[in-house]
Write a protein that holds these residues in place. Structure first.
Motif, PDB file in Angstrom:
ATOM      1  N   GLU A 279       0.847  -1.183   0.000  1.00  0.00           N
ATOM      2  CA  GLU A 279       0.000   0.000   0.000  1.00  0.00           C
ATOM      3  C   GLU A 279       0.888   1.240   0.000  1.00  0.00           C
ATOM      4  O   GLU A 279       1.977   1.227   0.571  1.00  0.00           O
ATOM      5  CB  GLU A 279      -0.897   0.032   1.241  1.00  0.00           C
ATOM      6  CG  GLU A 279      -1.901  -1.100   1.313  1.00  0.00           C
ATOM      7  CD  GLU A 279      -2.698  -1.075   2.608  1.00  0.00           C
ATOM      8  OE1 GLU A 279      -3.700  -1.807   2.692  1.00  0.00           O
ATOM      9  OE2 GLU A 279      -2.308  -0.322   3.535  1.00  0.00           O
ATOM     10  N   TYR A 280       0.402   2.300  -0.633  1.00  0.00           N
ATOM     11  CA  TYR A 280       1.165   3.540  -0.637  1.00  0.00           C
ATOM     12  C   TYR A 280       0.226   4.729  -0.503  1.00  0.00           C
ATOM     13  O   TYR A 280      -0.963   4.651  -0.810  1.00  0.00           O
ATOM     14  CB  TYR A 280       2.006   3.668  -1.907  1.00  0.00           C
ATOM     15  CG  TYR A 280       1.222   3.868  -3.183  1.00  0.00           C
ATOM     16  CD1 TYR A 280       1.011   5.145  -3.710  1.00  0.00           C
ATOM     17  CD2 TYR A 280       0.692   2.784  -3.878  1.00  0.00           C
ATOM     18  CE1 TYR A 280       0.300   5.329  -4.881  1.00  0.00           C
ATOM     19  CE2 TYR A 280      -0.019   2.959  -5.051  1.00  0.00           C
ATOM     20  CZ  TYR A 280      -0.212   4.231  -5.550  1.00  0.00           C
ATOM     21  OH  TYR A 280      -0.924   4.412  -6.709  1.00  0.00           O
ATOM     22  N   SER A 281       0.792   5.832  -0.006  1.00  0.00           N
ATOM     23  CA  SER A 281       0.024   7.065   0.140  1.00  0.00           C
ATOM     24  C   SER A 281       0.796   8.205  -0.491  1.00  0.00           C
ATOM     25  O   SER A 281       2.020   8.141  -0.656  1.00  0.00           O
ATOM     26  CB  SER A 281      -0.241   7.366   1.618  1.00  0.00           C
ATOM     27  OG  SER A 281       0.985   7.605   2.295  1.00  0.00           O
TER      28      SER A 281
ATOM     29  N   PHE B 255       8.029   7.667  -8.838  1.00  0.00           N
ATOM     30  CA  PHE B 255       7.497   6.457  -8.212  1.00  0.00           C
ATOM     31  C   PHE B 255       6.560   5.740  -9.167  1.00  0.00           C
ATOM     32  O   PHE B 255       5.634   6.338  -9.717  1.00  0.00           O
ATOM     33  CB  PHE B 255       6.743   6.816  -6.930  1.00  0.00           C
ATOM     34  CG  PHE B 255       6.056   5.648  -6.274  1.00  0.00           C
ATOM     35  CD1 PHE B 255       6.783   4.687  -5.600  1.00  0.00           C
ATOM     36  CD2 PHE B 255       4.673   5.522  -6.341  1.00  0.00           C
ATOM     37  CE1 PHE B 255       6.151   3.606  -4.991  1.00  0.00           C
ATOM     38  CE2 PHE B 255       4.030   4.451  -5.735  1.00  0.00           C
ATOM     39  CZ  PHE B 255       4.771   3.494  -5.055  1.00  0.00           C
ATOM     40  N   THR B 256       6.827   4.472  -9.361  1.00  0.00           N
ATOM     41  CA  THR B 256       5.935   3.600 -10.120  1.00  0.00           C
ATOM     42  C   THR B 256       5.388   2.551  -9.166  1.00  0.00           C
ATOM     43  O   THR B 256       6.167   1.777  -8.597  1.00  0.00           O
ATOM     44  CB  THR B 256       6.674   2.907 -11.273  1.00  0.00           C
ATOM     45  OG1 THR B 256       7.227   3.899 -12.147  1.00  0.00           O
ATOM     46  CG2 THR B 256       5.724   2.005 -12.054  1.00  0.00           C
ATOM     47  N   PRO B 257       4.085   2.519  -8.933  1.00  0.00           N
ATOM     48  CA  PRO B 257       3.530   1.566  -7.965  1.00  0.00           C
ATOM     49  C   PRO B 257       3.856   0.127  -8.352  1.00  0.00           C
ATOM     50  O   PRO B 257       3.800  -0.239  -9.528  1.00  0.00           O
ATOM     51  CB  PRO B 257       2.023   1.826  -8.036  1.00  0.00           C
ATOM     52  CG  PRO B 257       1.894   3.208  -8.586  1.00  0.00           C
ATOM     53  CD  PRO B 257       3.042   3.370  -9.533  1.00  0.00           C
ATOM     54  N   PRO B 258       4.209  -0.714  -7.386  1.00  0.00           N
ATOM     55  CA  PRO B 258       4.406  -2.134  -7.675  1.00  0.00           C
ATOM     56  C   PRO B 258       3.099  -2.762  -8.165  1.00  0.00           C
ATOM     57  O   PRO B 258       2.012  -2.229  -7.915  1.00  0.00           O
ATOM     58  CB  PRO B 258       4.815  -2.717  -6.313  1.00  0.00           C
ATOM     59  CG  PRO B 258       5.237  -1.554  -5.493  1.00  0.00           C
ATOM     60  CD  PRO B 258       4.449  -0.391  -5.975  1.00  0.00           C
ATOM     61  N   GLU B 259       3.218  -3.867  -8.828  1.00  0.00           N
ATOM     62  CA  GLU B 259       2.030  -4.544  -9.337  1.00  0.00           C
ATOM     63  C   GLU B 259       1.085  -4.895  -8.186  1.00  0.00           C
ATOM     64  O   GLU B 259       1.497  -5.470  -7.180  1.00  0.00           O
ATOM     65  CB  GLU B 259       2.426  -5.819 -10.080  1.00  0.00           C
ATOM     66  CG  GLU B 259       1.253  -6.547 -10.717  1.00  0.00           C
ATOM     67  CD  GLU B 259       1.687  -7.767 -11.512  1.00  0.00           C
ATOM     68  OE1 GLU B 259       0.805  -8.505 -11.993  1.00  0.00           O
ATOM     69  OE2 GLU B 259       2.916  -7.979 -11.644  1.00  0.00           O
ATOM     70  N   GLY B 260      -0.157  -4.513  -8.330  1.00  0.00           N
ATOM     71  CA  GLY B 260      -1.164  -4.820  -7.323  1.00  0.00           C
ATOM     72  C   GLY B 260      -1.189  -3.882  -6.138  1.00  0.00           C
ATOM     73  O   GLY B 260      -2.006  -4.052  -5.227  1.00  0.00           O
ATOM     74  N   ALA B 261      -0.301  -2.870  -6.121  1.00  0.00           N
ATOM     75  CA  ALA B 261      -0.254  -1.952  -4.977  1.00  0.00           C
ATOM     76  C   ALA B 261      -1.528  -1.126  -4.901  1.00  0.00           C
ATOM     77  O   ALA B 261      -2.098  -0.723  -5.913  1.00  0.00           O
ATOM     78  CB  ALA B 261       0.959  -1.037  -5.081  1.00  0.00           C
ATOM     79  N   LYS B 262      -1.958  -0.868  -3.677  1.00  0.00           N
ATOM     80  CA  LYS B 262      -3.190  -0.126  -3.441  1.00  0.00           C
ATOM     81  C   LYS B 262      -2.860   1.255  -2.900  1.00  0.00           C
ATOM     82  O   LYS B 262      -2.101   1.388  -1.942  1.00  0.00           O
ATOM     83  CB  LYS B 262      -4.064  -0.882  -2.439  1.00  0.00           C
ATOM     84  CG  LYS B 262      -5.383  -0.203  -2.111  1.00  0.00           C
ATOM     85  CD  LYS B 262      -6.160  -1.033  -1.099  1.00  0.00           C
ATOM     86  CE  LYS B 262      -7.474  -0.371  -0.728  1.00  0.00           C
ATOM     87  NZ  LYS B 262      -8.203  -1.161   0.298  1.00  0.00           N
ATOM     88  N   LYS B 263      -3.434   2.270  -3.515  1.00  0.00           N
ATOM     89  CA  LYS B 263      -3.255   3.636  -3.025  1.00  0.00           C
ATOM     90  C   LYS B 263      -4.320   3.937  -1.985  1.00  0.00           C
ATOM     91  O   LYS B 263      -5.506   3.744  -2.223  1.00  0.00           O
ATOM     92  CB  LYS B 263      -3.356   4.639  -4.174  1.00  0.00           C
ATOM     93  CG  LYS B 263      -3.199   6.091  -3.727  1.00  0.00           C
ATOM     94  CD  LYS B 263      -3.343   7.043  -4.908  1.00  0.00           C
ATOM     95  CE  LYS B 263      -3.264   8.489  -4.444  1.00  0.00           C
ATOM     96  NZ  LYS B 263      -3.448   9.443  -5.564  1.00  0.00           N
ATOM     97  N   VAL B 264      -3.877   4.395  -0.820  1.00  0.00           N
ATOM     98  CA  VAL B 264      -4.793   4.737   0.264  1.00  0.00           C
ATOM     99  C   VAL B 264      -4.530   6.174   0.656  1.00  0.00           C
ATOM    100  O   VAL B 264      -3.405   6.536   1.000  1.00  0.00           O
ATOM    101  CB  VAL B 264      -4.603   3.812   1.487  1.00  0.00           C
ATOM    102  CG1 VAL B 264      -5.633   4.131   2.559  1.00  0.00           C
ATOM    103  CG2 VAL B 264      -4.706   2.357   1.062  1.00  0.00           C
ATOM    104  N   GLU B 265      -5.549   6.998   0.591  1.00  0.00           N
ATOM    105  CA  GLU B 265      -5.389   8.411   0.910  1.00  0.00           C
ATOM    106  C   GLU B 265      -5.322   8.614   2.410  1.00  0.00           C
ATOM    107  O   GLU B 265      -6.099   8.029   3.163  1.00  0.00           O
ATOM    108  CB  GLU B 265      -6.564   9.226   0.345  1.00  0.00           C
ATOM    109  CG  GLU B 265      -6.683   9.163  -1.162  1.00  0.00           C
ATOM    110  CD  GLU B 265      -5.563   9.895  -1.868  1.00  0.00           C
ATOM    111  OE1 GLU B 265      -4.840  10.652  -1.192  1.00  0.00           O
ATOM    112  OE2 GLU B 265      -5.407   9.718  -3.079  1.00  0.00           O
TER     113      GLU B 265
END
Length: 299
Positions: free
Chosen positions: A87-89, A193-203
């Motif tokens: 997950e990333y923000s 930044f390139t999100p990894p495969e399947g990564a979920k963005k959470v605000e």
């Protein structure tokens, strides 16, 4: 004659001015550098040491990475990736300085924030130590949040070779394997930044609105505000908010006002998070709504 006396006095004052200490050299060198590259070995408490790689470039660009996390800032957007949760923000560049004050990066923070170091209590010079084969002087300083830090500055270069940062019962030890001050970031450094495969963005700070608040939303707020001090590894003062089980120990499901987590982040002068901006009213409401609904792990 008088002019000669004045010139001699100026020369004498300059000659008598004490040479900067290794601590002062470290702060000055980092604050005036254009870019920095460092490889660190970080040990939190009794955990196994881990390698972290840090690249900084002014203004407000950063790439720092450890085994379970990645921070990237291109100067306008700050990204925090939790590798384990995938997950990333995203947040603004104002998130950079608080992250640089984390225990594992603390002694590198003059690169962006010399003023904060100038405002520290006078550091106390201590023992001479040999660290990684070089002679250093140890300096102790008590930080505004009550944490105690010690930094070992290389006598020859005036750069940190290691530091310890103790908050509560947890101590973080950092050894500097290498540090280079540069005119620009090394070739190939990516601040994008390139999100990894399947990564979920959470605000961060999502509004609860009329929909039920999910634990994933709560966790993202806590990860942004409480890490790394209250991670599974650090557990500063015995509290941990990285996991659902750890968070649940500080809440009373159905009772926001009786929950320690809500009390320490609320009010006109909240106790937490220390050294960072207080949670927004929207973020506090999100925590309250989640607890009021039973503090469920429904995500």
């Amino acid at each position: 004659m008088r002019a000669g006396i004045v010139l001699f006095s100026i020369f004498l004052l300059g000659w008598l001015k004490p040479a900067p200490t290794p601590f002062e050299k470290h702060v000055s060198a980092l604050s005036t550098a254009k870019a920095l590259q460092a490889t660190l070995t970080v040990q939190r408490g009794l955990d196994a040491p881990a390698e972290e790689v840090v690249v900084l470039e002014k203004p407000n660009r950063l790439r720092a990475e450890g085994p379970g996390w990645l921070w990237v800032s291109d100067g306008t957007v700050f990204i925090a990736l939790d590798k384990k949760a995938n997950e990333y923000s995203e947040s603004g560049p104002e998130s950079l300085k608080p992250r640089m004050s984390s225990p594992e990066l603390w002694a590198l923070s003059p690169f962006y924030d010399k003023k904060a170091w100038d405002e520290l209590p006078t550091p106390q010079a201590g023992a001479k130590r040999t660290v990684l084969g070089v002679k250093t002087t140890e300096y102790s300083v008590r930080l505004k949040d009550g944490a105690q830090a010690r930094v070992m500055i290389e006598d020859a270069t005036g750069l940190a070779k290691g530091w310890t940062y103790k908050a509560g019962d947890t101590e973080v030890l950092v050894m500097v394997r290498s540090m280079k001050l540069l005119d620009a970031a090394p070739d190939g450094t990516s601040f994008s930044f390139t999100p990894p495969e399947g990564a979920k963005k959470v605000e961060e700070g999502l509004s609860a609105g009329t929909a039920p608040v999910r634990y994933a939303q709560v966790r993202q707020v806590l990860m942004g505000a409480c890490m790394p001090c209250h991670s599974r590894n650090s557990r500063t003062a015995g509290y941990e908010f990285e996991t659902y089980e750890g968070t649940l120990r500080s809440v009373r499901p159905g009772d926001p006002d009786g929950s320690l987590l809500v009390r320490v982040v609320s009010g006109s002068r909240p106790k937490m998070p220390q050294g960072r901006a207080p949670l927004t009213a929207e973020q506090v409401k999100l925590l309250r709504d989640w607890i009021a609904a039973g503090a469920k792990q429904d995500s």
